[in-house]
Design a protein around this motif. Sequence first.
Motif, mmCIF file in Angstrom:
data_model
loop_
_atom_site.group_PDB
_atom_site.id
_atom_site.type_symbol
_atom_site.label_atom_id
_atom_site.label_comp_id
_atom_site.label_asym_id
_atom_site.label_seq_id
_atom_site.Cartn_x
_atom_site.Cartn_y
_atom_site.Cartn_z
ATOM 1 N N ALA A 168 78.680 25.965 61.424
ATOM 2 C CA ALA A 168 79.900 25.280 61.859
ATOM 3 C C ALA A 168 79.836 25.084 63.368
ATOM 4 O O ALA A 168 80.641 25.609 64.129
ATOM 5 C CB ALA A 168 81.157 26.025 61.441
ATOM 6 N N CYS A 169 78.861 24.292 63.780
ATOM 7 C CA CYS A 169 78.521 24.159 65.202
ATOM 8 C C CYS A 169 79.482 23.272 65.978
ATOM 9 O O CYS A 169 79.431 23.243 67.211
ATOM 10 C CB CYS A 169 77.099 23.623 65.350
ATOM 11 S SG CYS A 169 76.880 21.928 64.741
ATOM 12 N N ASP B 39 78.006 21.351 54.055
ATOM 13 C CA ASP B 39 79.092 22.244 53.658
ATOM 14 C C ASP B 39 78.550 23.671 53.698
ATOM 15 O O ASP B 39 77.558 23.980 53.025
ATOM 16 C CB ASP B 39 79.538 21.874 52.241
ATOM 17 C CG ASP B 39 80.751 22.658 51.756
ATOM 18 O OD1 ASP B 39 80.955 23.801 52.213
ATOM 19 O OD2 ASP B 39 81.483 22.127 50.900
ATOM 20 N N MET B 40 79.175 24.540 54.475
ATOM 21 C CA MET B 40 78.658 25.906 54.602
ATOM 22 C C MET B 40 78.687 26.673 53.284
ATOM 23 O O MET B 40 78.007 27.687 53.140
ATOM 24 C CB MET B 40 79.422 26.676 55.685
ATOM 25 C CG MET B 40 80.882 26.916 55.394
ATOM 26 S SD MET B 40 81.623 28.131 56.537
ATOM 27 C CE MET B 40 81.429 27.340 58.113
ATOM 28 N N ARG B 41 79.446 26.182 52.311
ATOM 29 C CA ARG B 41 79.453 26.836 50.996
ATOM 30 C C ARG B 41 78.213 26.500 50.182
ATOM 31 O O ARG B 41 77.945 27.135 49.165
ATOM 32 C CB ARG B 41 80.706 26.418 50.215
ATOM 33 C CG ARG B 41 82.004 26.921 50.801
ATOM 34 C CD ARG B 41 83.201 26.229 50.191
ATOM 35 N NE ARG B 41 83.258 24.818 50.575
ATOM 36 C CZ ARG B 41 84.252 23.997 50.258
ATOM 37 N NH1 ARG B 41 85.278 24.449 49.546
ATOM 38 N NH2 ARG B 41 84.232 22.729 50.652
ATOM 39 N N GLU B 42 77.464 25.496 50.623
ATOM 40 C CA GLU B 42 76.289 25.033 49.884
ATOM 41 C C GLU B 42 75.082 24.978 50.814
ATOM 42 O O GLU B 42 74.407 23.958 50.923
ATOM 43 C CB GLU B 42 76.556 23.646 49.277
ATOM 44 C CG GLU B 42 77.749 23.578 48.341
ATOM 45 C CD GLU B 42 77.534 24.371 47.059
ATOM 46 O OE1 GLU B 42 76.368 24.676 46.723
ATOM 47 O OE2 GLU B 42 78.536 24.686 46.386
ATOM 48 N N LEU B 43 74.802 26.070 51.485
ATOM 49 C CA LEU B 43 73.674 26.092 52.414
ATOM 50 C C LEU B 43 72.365 25.948 51.643
ATOM 51 O O LEU B 43 72.105 26.684 50.697
ATOM 52 C CB LEU B 43 73.674 27.392 53.219
ATOM 53 C CG LEU B 43 74.835 27.585 54.200
ATOM 54 C CD1 LEU B 43 74.718 28.932 54.898
ATOM 55 C CD2 LEU B 43 74.878 26.461 55.227
ATOM 56 N N GLY B 44 71.544 25.011 52.080
ATOM 57 C CA GLY B 44 70.293 24.738 51.378
ATOM 58 C C GLY B 44 69.069 25.302 52.062
ATOM 59 O O GLY B 44 67.949 24.876 51.775
#
Length: 243
Positions: A36-37, A83-88
């Motif tokens: 979340a930069c 989306d930080m909930r879906e970090l790849g």
Amino acid sequence: MRIYRPTLTAERTGAEVDFIVSALALPEGAELLDLACGYGRHAVAMARRGFRVTGLDFNPHYLEIAREEARAAGVEARFVTGDMRELGFDGGFDGIYSFFTSFGYFSDAENERVIAGVARALRPRGRFLIDMVNRDWLLTHPQQRTWTQRDDGALLMEEITLDLQSSRVISRQTLIESEGARVQKEFDLRAYTCAELTALLARHGLVRDGLWGGSDRREHSTESRRLILAAALAVDGPREDPR
């Protein structure tokens, strides 16, 4: 961004980056994820210091500003929309940091998915630093209403309350700019105690080894507004995936 950016000076950012580098015990040239930069104020400063930085944010407008800031500074940094909930990411980072209350905006289950993704993205013994509002401070200061006169003449009013049943912070902000224009913003996020956040990290193999009440390294207490934890990923890696 209109509300906060004028207060986020280069001096403040530099001091925060000093703290992040020290708290994460980063080796020279480490590979980092700024989670979340935003518009990249920490990421660009990190790149100036020779770190290999990836910044992730959901807001493409902020990321374009971050890219412009990196170009102006003459540094290389990668900025990706996500989306930080879906970090790849998978095991590529020496360090990850989440600063300026960038975590906690989702449900408990979704917040846990964020931490699971952080653990997957770290190399073994990689380190994570998270900076949040301190729930214990909110308990002893249950309703906050402040007025702040900014250097540019704008007036910022912020009202913060804590819902004890949900443990969520509700923030209402009103910015009155010098020419009279108003900007209003409202959001809520999950506030964690130190014990809750420590347990959440531990469920994913992240072992807490640092605790502060601010980036000035003050002691964490009921009188510190911030809760900052550092944790290291266990050698055997992430332990659970809530998905």
